[in-house]
Design a protein around this motif. Structure first.
Motif, mmCIF file in Angstrom:
data_model
loop_
_atom_site.group_PDB
_atom_site.id
_atom_site.type_symbol
_atom_site.label_atom_id
_atom_site.label_comp_id
_atom_site.label_asym_id
_atom_site.label_seq_id
_atom_site.Cartn_x
_atom_site.Cartn_y
_atom_site.Cartn_z
ATOM 1 N N ALA A 189 0.851 -1.186 0.000
ATOM 2 C CA ALA A 189 0.000 0.000 0.000
ATOM 3 C C ALA A 189 0.889 1.238 0.000
ATOM 4 N N VAL A 190 0.289 2.394 -0.222
ATOM 5 C CA VAL A 190 1.005 3.660 -0.115
ATOM 6 C C VAL A 190 0.271 4.526 0.901
ATOM 7 N N GLU A 191 1.049 5.097 1.809
ATOM 8 C CA GLU A 191 0.486 5.942 2.866
ATOM 9 C C GLU A 191 0.907 7.387 2.626
ATOM 10 N N GLY A 192 -0.023 8.296 2.821
ATOM 11 C CA GLY A 192 0.260 9.709 2.641
ATOM 12 C C GLY A 192 -0.691 10.551 3.451
ATOM 13 N N GLU A 193 -0.859 11.796 3.026
ATOM 14 C CA GLU A 193 -1.713 12.725 3.758
ATOM 15 C C GLU A 193 -2.414 13.658 2.790
ATOM 16 N N LEU A 215 2.414 0.325 -7.392
ATOM 17 C CA LEU A 215 1.608 -0.757 -6.823
ATOM 18 C C LEU A 215 0.888 -1.558 -7.900
ATOM 19 N N GLY A 216 1.125 -1.180 -9.151
ATOM 20 C CA GLY A 216 0.459 -1.863 -10.250
ATOM 21 C C GLY A 216 -0.920 -1.329 -10.541
ATOM 22 N N ARG A 278 -4.448 11.604 7.479
ATOM 23 C CA ARG A 278 -3.687 10.474 6.942
ATOM 24 C C ARG A 278 -4.581 9.596 6.069
ATOM 25 N N VAL A 279 -4.009 9.101 4.982
ATOM 26 C CA VAL A 279 -4.728 8.282 4.016
ATOM 27 C C VAL A 279 -3.841 7.121 3.599
ATOM 28 N N ARG A 280 -4.452 5.946 3.450
ATOM 29 C CA ARG A 280 -3.728 4.777 2.963
ATOM 30 C C ARG A 280 -4.478 4.220 1.760
ATOM 31 N N VAL A 281 -3.741 3.969 0.666
ATOM 32 C CA VAL A 281 -4.360 3.497 -0.568
ATOM 33 C C VAL A 281 -3.687 2.191 -0.975
ATOM 34 N N SER A 282 -4.505 1.236 -1.388
ATOM 35 C CA SER A 282 -4.001 -0.072 -1.808
ATOM 36 C C SER A 282 -4.909 -0.602 -2.913
ATOM 37 N N PRO A 283 -4.501 -1.672 -3.579
ATOM 38 C CA PRO A 283 -5.420 -2.317 -4.514
ATOM 39 C C PRO A 283 -6.655 -2.807 -3.767
ATOM 40 N N SER A 284 -7.813 -2.663 -4.380
ATOM 41 C CA SER A 284 -9.043 -3.123 -3.750
ATOM 42 C C SER A 284 -9.100 -4.632 -3.779
ATOM 43 N N VAL A 285 -9.616 -5.215 -2.695
ATOM 44 C CA VAL A 285 -9.730 -6.672 -2.631
ATOM 45 C C VAL A 285 -11.203 -7.071 -2.524
#
Length: 285
Positions: A189-193, A215-216, A278-285
């Motif tokens: 995942a990628v974490e940011g703000e 992250l593809g 704060r926000v965390r983004v990842s591929p949806s599962v």
């Protein structure tokens, strides 16, 4: 802020002429005569200089928002003198400074407002405290340095004044800087703000399109978005109009950063995301 190449080439600050440009960014609003007063002071000193209004609707005292706007706009502005006046410390102990960077001069309070734009311009080459009152408008109001200090200094620089005549040199490492928004890739995942929220309620993140690509993730995919304890799925598209009105969407904005929006709505209000969240983004599962 992510660095950006400065367009328009470089030239020595000493050669700034009456054909140069002055830009203004403030939180003065448009309901009073404050902006016009700054224009008037500049016109009285350097009448042939073009003045570009970057923004005067920065939320009152929001140094971070002002810094983000200036840094993301500076690559598209001509070389010249750039005035920033989002200055909740006016009349206090904070310094007023002129900072040379990338052939430009940035003028404003030493409160971090200029720091991201200076970095986007290649970093500070030299800085000077604005202490030579000979170049100010008198009497100087302690609460309106935009009119009485920053505007006249900008005009005089374009009329031929050397930055070194403004006051003593300030070591560039002692300039106040805002912490740079960051993004971190880890655990798939990628974490940011949230960097800033614009007038439409779009929430710009410190996460770039390149981070998602690492992250593809590509436009057309669905993102898994974590906001504290909340988790939701969000379509990743190219434009707002790619989703129906009222629907959330993530997209890469004009600065190459990921933003959340609501088509014909306000994402910041919908999601409760202020700057700094704060926000965390990842591929949806």
């Amino acid at each position: 802020m992510p660095s950006a190449a400065v367009h328009g080439g470089l030239r020595d600050v000493q050669s700034l002429s009456v054909t140069s440009v002055i830009t203004l960014l403030t939180d003065y609003g448009l309901e009073d005569g404050y902006v016009a007063a700054c224009h008037g002071v500049i016109a009285g000193i350097a009448p042939d200089v073009r003045v570009i209004d970057v923004c005067h609707l920065v939320p009152s005292g929001d140094v971070r928002r002002g810094a983000a706007i200036l840094a993301q706009t500076i690559p598209y502005l001509p070389v010249g003198v750039h005035v920033g006046a989002v200055d909740p410390g006016a009349g206090g102990a904070r310094r007023a400074v002129a900072v040379e960077a990338g052939g430009r001069v940035f003028i404003g309070p030493d409160n971090g407002l200029l720091s991201w734009a200076v970095r986007a311009s290649g970093g500070a080459r030299a800085a000077y405290e604005l202490s030579n009152a000979e170049h100010f408008l008198h009497p100087v109001s302690p609460t309106f340095h935009g009119r009485d200090v920053f505007a006249p200094v900008a005009g005089r620089l374009c009329a031929g004044l050397s930055a070194g005549e403004l006051g003593p040199e300030v070591p560039v490492e002692r300039l106040v800087t805002l912490p740079e928004p960051t993004s971190v890739l880890r655990g798939g995942a990628v974490e940011g703000e949230v960097v800033s929220v614009d007038g439409y309620g779009n929430t710009q993140l410190s996460i770039s399109a390149g981070d998602l690509a690492a992250l593809g993730l590509r436009t057309g995919d669905t993102l898994g978005v974590s906001l504290g304890r909340r988790r939701l799925s969000m379509p990743y598209r190219e434009t707002y109009a790619a989703v129906p009105p009222g629907e959330l969407v993530a997209f890469a904005d004009s600065a190459g950063l990921i933003a959340f929006a609501v088509n014909c709505g306000d994402a910041a209000q919908r999601l409760g995301l202020p700057p700094g969240a704060r926000v965390r983004v990842s591929p949806s599962v």
